[in-house]
Design a protein around this motif. Structure first.
Motif, PDB file in Angstrom:
ATOM      1  N   THR A 285     -39.980  18.546  -0.464  1.00  0.00           N
ATOM      2  CA  THR A 285     -39.877  18.113  -1.855  1.00  0.00           C
ATOM      3  C   THR A 285     -38.426  18.149  -2.324  1.00  0.00           C
ATOM      4  OG1 THR A 285     -42.088  18.977  -2.269  1.00  0.00           O
ATOM      5  CG2 THR A 285     -40.740  18.518  -4.191  1.00  0.00           C
ATOM      6  N   TRP A 286     -37.740  19.225  -2.000  1.00  0.00           N
ATOM      7  CA  TRP A 286     -36.325  19.355  -2.377  1.00  0.00           C
ATOM      8  C   TRP A 286     -35.481  18.264  -1.723  1.00  0.00           C
ATOM      9  CZ3 TRP A 286     -32.049  20.453   0.726  1.00  0.00           C
ATOM     10  CH2 TRP A 286     -30.854  20.708   0.029  1.00  0.00           C
ATOM     11  N   ALA A 287     -35.696  18.018  -0.418  1.00  0.00           N
ATOM     12  CA  ALA A 287     -34.909  17.016   0.304  1.00  0.00           C
ATOM     13  C   ALA A 287     -35.183  15.610  -0.228  1.00  0.00           C
ATOM     14  CB  ALA A 287     -35.221  17.090   1.796  1.00  0.00           C
ATOM     15  N   LEU A 288     -36.417  15.318  -0.559  1.00  0.00           N
ATOM     16  CA  LEU A 288     -36.723  13.999  -1.106  1.00  0.00           C
ATOM     17  C   LEU A 288     -36.112  13.811  -2.491  1.00  0.00           C
ATOM     18  CD1 LEU A 288     -40.414  13.513   0.035  1.00  0.00           C
ATOM     19  CD2 LEU A 288     -38.454  12.118   0.697  1.00  0.00           C
ATOM     20  N   ARG A 289     -36.140  14.849  -3.312  1.00  0.00           N
ATOM     21  CA  ARG A 289     -35.545  14.747  -4.651  1.00  0.00           C
ATOM     22  C   ARG A 289     -34.029  14.524  -4.556  1.00  0.00           C
ATOM     23  NH1 ARG A 289     -38.009  13.892  -9.191  1.00  0.00           N
ATOM     24  NH2 ARG A 289     -36.712  15.313 -10.349  1.00  0.00           N
ATOM     25  N   ARG A 290     -33.401  15.148  -3.556  1.00  0.00           N
ATOM     26  CA  ARG A 290     -31.950  14.989  -3.378  1.00  0.00           C
ATOM     27  C   ARG A 290     -31.602  13.637  -2.779  1.00  0.00           C
ATOM     28  NH1 ARG A 290     -28.113  19.005  -4.700  1.00  0.00           N
ATOM     29  NH2 ARG A 290     -26.982  18.114  -2.962  1.00  0.00           N
ATOM     30  N   SER A 291     -32.395  13.182  -1.808  1.00  0.00           N
ATOM     31  CA  SER A 291     -32.061  11.934  -1.107  1.00  0.00           C
ATOM     32  C   SER A 291     -32.519  10.687  -1.851  1.00  0.00           C
ATOM     33  CB  SER A 291     -32.645  11.950   0.304  1.00  0.00           C
ATOM     34  OG  SER A 291     -34.057  11.922   0.243  1.00  0.00           O
ATOM     35  N   GLN A 292     -33.544  10.799  -2.671  1.00  0.00           N
ATOM     36  CA  GLN A 292     -34.073   9.661  -3.425  1.00  0.00           C
ATOM     37  C   GLN A 292     -34.131  10.004  -4.912  1.00  0.00           C
ATOM     38  OE1 GLN A 292     -34.675   6.789  -1.905  1.00  0.00           O
ATOM     39  NE2 GLN A 292     -34.320   7.643   0.123  1.00  0.00           N
ATOM     40  N   PRO A 293     -33.001   9.997  -5.610  1.00  0.00           N
ATOM     41  CA  PRO A 293     -33.007  10.422  -7.013  1.00  0.00           C
ATOM     42  C   PRO A 293     -33.804   9.484  -7.928  1.00  0.00           C
ATOM     43  CG  PRO A 293     -30.803   9.711  -6.342  1.00  0.00           C
ATOM     44  CD  PRO A 293     -31.670   9.686  -5.124  1.00  0.00           C
ATOM     45  N   GLY A 294     -34.064   8.280  -7.509  1.00  0.00           N
ATOM     46  CA  GLY A 294     -34.817   7.349  -8.333  1.00  0.00           C
ATOM     47  C   GLY A 294     -36.320   7.579  -8.306  1.00  0.00           C
ATOM     48  N   TRP A 295     -36.789   8.374  -7.333  1.00  0.00           N
ATOM     49  CA  TRP A 295     -38.224   8.629  -7.229  1.00  0.00           C
ATOM     50  C   TRP A 295     -38.646   9.670  -8.257  1.00  0.00           C
ATOM     51  CZ3 TRP A 295     -39.584   9.149  -1.329  1.00  0.00           C
ATOM     52  CH2 TRP A 295     -39.381   7.917  -0.713  1.00  0.00           C
ATOM     53  N   SER A 296     -39.869   9.523  -8.735  1.00  0.00           N
ATOM     54  CA  SER A 296     -40.389  10.519  -9.673  1.00  0.00           C
ATOM     55  C   SER A 296     -40.788  11.783  -8.904  1.00  0.00           C
ATOM     56  CB  SER A 296     -41.589   9.963 -10.430  1.00  0.00           C
ATOM     57  OG  SER A 296     -42.682   9.796  -9.547  1.00  0.00           O
ATOM     58  N   ARG A 297     -40.988  12.858  -9.646  1.00  0.00           N
ATOM     59  CA  ARG A 297     -41.400  14.121  -9.024  1.00  0.00           C
ATOM     60  C   ARG A 297     -42.755  13.974  -8.341  1.00  0.00           C
ATOM     61  NH1 ARG A 297     -40.686  19.420  -8.571  1.00  0.00           N
ATOM     62  NH2 ARG A 297     -42.397  20.873  -8.965  1.00  0.00           N
TER      63      ARG A 297
END
Length: 87
Positions: free
Chosen positions: A20-32
């Motif tokens: 979850t942390w890596a996806l939030r950092r790598s894809q800032p346009g994605w929602s939580r």
């Protein structure tokens, strides 16, 4: 057995948090919710692969999967041991 349980209790939530942390950092346009959904699916896939692998190891270690009980135990001895425990 408890060590394995503790390891799994730390590994899978840790993997989820890391994904979850890596996806939030790598894809800032994605929602939580998108990141949580992808992380959940990834952790479930890892769990399925590990469960399948352990099943294959167990099946390959037995000569006769249906009747093989391990450590010299036969159906008769296990039934008599079970019935003696009930009495």
């Amino acid at each position: 057995m408890l060590l394995t349980l503790a390891g799994g209790a730390l590994f899978f939530p840790g993997l989820f948090a890391l994904c979850t942390w890596a996806l939030r950092r790598s894809q800032p346009g994605w929602s939580r919710s998108d990141c949580v959904m992808i992380s959940t699916r990834l952790v479930s896939s890892v769990h399925a692969v590990l469960a399948t692998g352990s099943g294959i190891v167990i099946i390959r270690s037995c000569n006769d999967v249906i009747t093989g009980r391990g450590s010299g135990e036969t159906l008769g001895t296990s039934l008599s041991a079970a019935s003696s425990r009930q009495n």
